[in-house]
Design an enzyme around this catalytic site. Structure first.
Site, PDB file in Angstrom:
ATOM      1  N   CYS A 125       0.782  -1.197   0.058  1.00 17.44           N
ATOM      2  CA  CYS A 125      -0.045  -0.142   0.118  1.00 17.44           C
ATOM      3  C   CYS A 125       0.840   1.273  -0.031  1.00 17.44           C
ATOM      4  CB  CYS A 125      -1.015   0.013   1.286  1.00 17.44           C
ATOM      5  SG  CYS A 125      -0.364   0.372   2.830  1.00 17.44           S
ATOM      6  N   HIS A 162      -1.391  11.128  15.713  1.00 18.98           N
ATOM      7  CA  HIS A 162      -2.252  10.539  14.628  1.00 18.98           C
ATOM      8  C   HIS A 162      -1.179   9.644  14.013  1.00 18.98           C
ATOM      9  CE1 HIS A 162      -4.435   9.398  10.978  1.00 18.98           C
ATOM     10  NE2 HIS A 162      -3.406   9.832  10.417  1.00 18.98           N
ATOM     11  N   HIS A 195      -4.289   4.446   9.836  1.00 22.53           N
ATOM     12  CA  HIS A 195      -5.572   3.904   9.997  1.00 22.53           C
ATOM     13  C   HIS A 195      -5.500   2.517  10.033  1.00 22.53           C
ATOM     14  CE1 HIS A 195      -6.648   7.875   8.166  1.00 22.53           C
ATOM     15  NE2 HIS A 195      -7.852   7.617   8.935  1.00 22.53           N
ATOM     16  N   ASP A 217      -8.312  -5.943   6.090  1.00 20.06           N
ATOM     17  CA  ASP A 217      -7.817  -6.652   4.959  1.00 20.06           C
ATOM     18  C   ASP A 217      -6.290  -7.159   5.039  1.00 20.06           C
ATOM     19  OD1 ASP A 217      -6.567  -4.553   4.515  1.00 20.06           O
ATOM     20  OD2 ASP A 217      -7.490  -3.912   2.732  1.00 20.06           O
ATOM     21  N   ARG A 252      -4.882  -4.723   9.080  1.00 21.16           N
ATOM     22  CA  ARG A 252      -3.625  -4.093   8.394  1.00 21.16           C
ATOM     23  C   ARG A 252      -3.564  -2.504   9.009  1.00 21.16           C
ATOM     24  NH1 ARG A 252      -3.554  -0.770   3.610  1.00 21.16           N
ATOM     25  NH2 ARG A 252      -5.999  -1.256   3.200  1.00 21.16           N
ATOM     26  N   CYS A 295      -1.878   0.540   8.841  1.00 21.29           N
ATOM     27  CA  CYS A 295      -1.246   1.248   7.904  1.00 21.29           C
ATOM     28  C   CYS A 295      -0.813   2.742   8.500  1.00 21.29           C
ATOM     29  CB  CYS A 295      -2.345   1.494   6.620  1.00 21.29           C
ATOM     30  SG  CYS A 295      -1.631   2.308   5.130  1.00 21.29           S
TER      31      CYS A 295
END
Ligand SMILES: [Zn+2]
Length: 159
Positions: free
Chosen positions: A94, A131, A134, A138, A146, A148
């Site tokens: 990704c 932060h 996310h 999947d 996952r 990310c």
């Protein structure tokens, strides 16, 4: 030391305490950090501030951790909180460092994020609420998750 890998390793040796960066940074202290945005601006780099405090997203494929396979622990770059172990990192394709499991239950906070017309779950540091990125459903077994994560907000501590 934390930043021993890569070409931009300015290893500050003046302080012998491991990973010490600013007053609030600690890899062992679990006390929550509640400081003003002004203070964060002072202690974080502009890139870190943009991701951590303004919920920014780094450009994909730009993180030095994107394809990085050293054994160790990933910490929150804003406060030092341990977040992930290297053995739960995987190649998601990704463009951001991806993990399937957090290091411990309270290490991360989950918040629904409905921005940009999407229903996502935001993940924040459990200690300083930076932060991080996310989490999606999947990912690979055993969790199917996952995470990310923006590499800018990760510190790596080699085992
Ligand atoms: Zn943190």
């Amino acid at each position: 030391m934390v930043l021993s890998h890569g070409c931009n390793s300015q290893t500050p040796r003046k302080n012998m305490e491991q990973g010490k960066k600013h007053t609030y940074y600690s890899t062992t202290d679990t006390g929550k950090i509640n400081i003003t945005e002004e203070e964060w601006k002072k202690v974080l780099s502009p890139e870190q501030y943009y991701i951590a405090r303004q919920k920014g997203t780094e450009r994909p494929w730009t993180s030095r951790f994107e394809s990085f396979h050293e054994i160790g622990t990933y910490h929150c770059a804003a406060c030092g909180n341990p977040l992930f172990q290297s053995d739960t990192k995987f190649e998601s394709g990704c463009g951001w460092p991806s993990f399937y499991k957090t290091i411990s239950k309270g290490s991360i906070i989950y918040t629904p994020d409905n921005s940009h017309g999407m229903q996502r779950t935001e993940v924040q540091c459990g200690r300083c609420k930076a932060h991080l990125g996310h989490v999606f459903e999947d990912g690979p077994p055993p969790t199917g998750l996952r995470y990310c994560i923006n590499g800018v907000i990760l510190d790596f501590e080699k085992k």
